[in-house]
Structure formats: structure tokens, C-alpha cells
Design an enzyme around this catalytic site. Structure first.
Site: not given
Ligand code: G6P
Ligand code: MG
Length: 222
Positions: A8-10, A16, A44, A115-116, A146, A170-171
Site C-alpha cells: 500500500d502507499l498512503d 500522506t 483509509k 494503492s487505491a 478495497k 497495509e495500514d
Molecule cells: C488511498 C488512501 C485513501 C484515498 C485513496 C484514493 O487508499 O488511503 O485515503 O482516498 O487512496 O486516493 P486518491 O489519491 O486517488 O484520491
Molecule cells: Mg494506506
């Protein structure tokens, strides 16, 4: 054999998550919905539009806006988010991540971003870590976000590995649920109660290492 790590990224590569929270909280204020830290946990890992839908439902506004209006609200949130992240530099990579990426590269494991976030490629550029990853799953390419398993199954495929040969990091509770639904071993970063479904929970990213990932994976598949 453990072949690939799906990241996962964020909240895992960089923090972020706090900027997503600030931007949603601000939009929530305009809509008259209080987005606090506890409710933010439910956002999240969840896609931009799904996050907005959750906020609207939470505020009893589920049917108030047309699709075009909701798209405009998402754009507004994202514009604010992009303002907040533009100062990010490699100094914002979370502790332990760079050494882990170096270790994974040296050991020949594949690394994929699952990542989403549609902003993931841009953030990896800002952090100057894009080259450490063998691939980024495009969240627009998967049918369900997710907690559905789709993005992690796509990540395993991109790594040319079976789910059983992967581990996910993941977080978010929704992310851990997605990893487990994909029959992949899960390591979570954060609160052990929130992330109880994971095979192992670490308090923060500095505790990550190839040894910890291997140990978790070996115990989980035994
Ligand atoms: C991640 C974050 C979410 C965010 C989603 C979409 O999964 O944890 O908080 O809403 O990405 O991100 P974006 O940058 O496409 O709005
Ligand atoms: Mg995350």
C-alpha cells in the site's frame, strides 16, 4: 517461496494519510459533516468516490447530490490534497522503508504498489522511489476497490506470482481485509485492535525488514 511484496502507499511508504484526512475534513466542514479521526479510519484505503459516499452517508446526505456534483466535490478534495502534498520530498519516506526496498531488491523479490490512489505515480516521483518498484497496479483497472481483494490479486499477477507467494503491507483495516480476501499474508502497520485481521501488526514502519516479512509469511502459510 516468498516472491513478491505488495505495498500500500498512503500510510506505508509515506504519511500522506494525514493529508487525505485534512482534505476530507475540510470538505466535510463545507458539507456540514464532521470528519474526525475515528471516522477517518473508515476512509483509509477507500477510493476517492467511495470515501465521499461514506462521508455523505455518515452525514445523512446520501441522496442529496447528483453524480456530476459528487464528481465536482471529489475534484475539490483532490485539488486541496494536491496542494498539501506538493512540498513532499524523499525526506518524507517513512522510517525503514528505503532500507527494506534495498533489501528486497538485493534478495530479488518483486515489489508492487497496490494503492487505491490515482495519485500514486506522482507521489512515488516526488519521493524519488519509483525505480524501486517493479509495477504499480492502476486502481482504475480493477473492478472493486478495497476491502475487495481485486487490487491485491492484480498485484500478484503483475509480479507473476501466486497469492500464496506474496505478502501485503497495509495500514488500513479495509486494506488488510482486502489482502486476506485475496488469500495473501498480511502485515499491518498501526493499531493492533483496528488491524486485528492481519497476520502480524507492527507499531510503525521502522520495524519492517525482509526477515520480519519472511518470518510472518512462513508462519502464515505453515
Ligand atoms: C488511498 C488512501 C485513501 C484515498 C485513496 C484514493 O487508499 O488511503 O485515503 O482516498 O487512496 O486516493 P486518491 O489519491 O486517488 O484520491
Ligand atoms: Mg494506506
Amino acid at each position: 517461496m516468498l516472491k513478491a511484496v505488495l505495498f500500500d502507499l498512503d500510510g506505508v511508504i509515506t504519511d500522506t494519510a494525514k493529508f487525505h484526512f485534512l482534505a476530507w475534513r475540510e470538505l466535510g466542514k463545507e458539507l456540514g459533516v464532521t470528519v474526525d479521526e475515528a471516522f477517518n479510519e473508515e476512509l483509509k484505503g477507500v477510493s476517492r468516490m467511495d470515501s465521499l459516499e461514506r462521508i455523505l452517508a455518515f452525514g445523512g446526505l446520501a441522496d442529496k447530490y447528483s453524480l456530476a456534483e459528487k464528481e465536482a466535490l471529489c475534484t475539490k478534495k483532490n485539488d486541496h490534497y494536491l496542494e498539501l502534498i506538493q512540498e513532499m520530498t524523499p525526506a518524507d519516506i517513512l522510517p525503514g522503508i528505503l532500507p527494506l526496498l534495498e533489501e528486497l531488491r538485493a534478495a530479488g523479490l518483486k515489489t508492487i504498489i497496490t494503492s487505491a490512489s490515482k495519485n500514486a505515480p506522482g507521489i512515488l516521483e516526488l519521493l524519488q522511489v519509483k525505480d524501486y518498484f517493479d509495477g504499480i497496479v492502476d486502481p482504475a483497472s480493477v473492478a472493486a476497490g478495497k476491502p475487495a481483494p481485486d487490487i491485491f490479486l492484480a498485484g500478484a499477477a503483475l509480479a507473476d506470482a501466486e497469492p500464496a507467494e506474496c505478502i501485503g503491507v497495509e495500514d488500513a483495516a479495509s486494506g488488510v481485509e482486502a489482502i486476506k480476501a485475496a488469500n495473501i499474508t498480511a502485515v499491518a502497520i498501526g493499531d493492533a485492535e483496528v488491524l486485528a485481521q492481519a497476520d502480524r501488526v507492527l507499531p510503525d514502519t521502522s520495524a519492517l525488514s525482509l526477515a520480519v516479512l519472511r518470518d510472518t509469511w512462513e508462519k502464515a502459510i505453515a
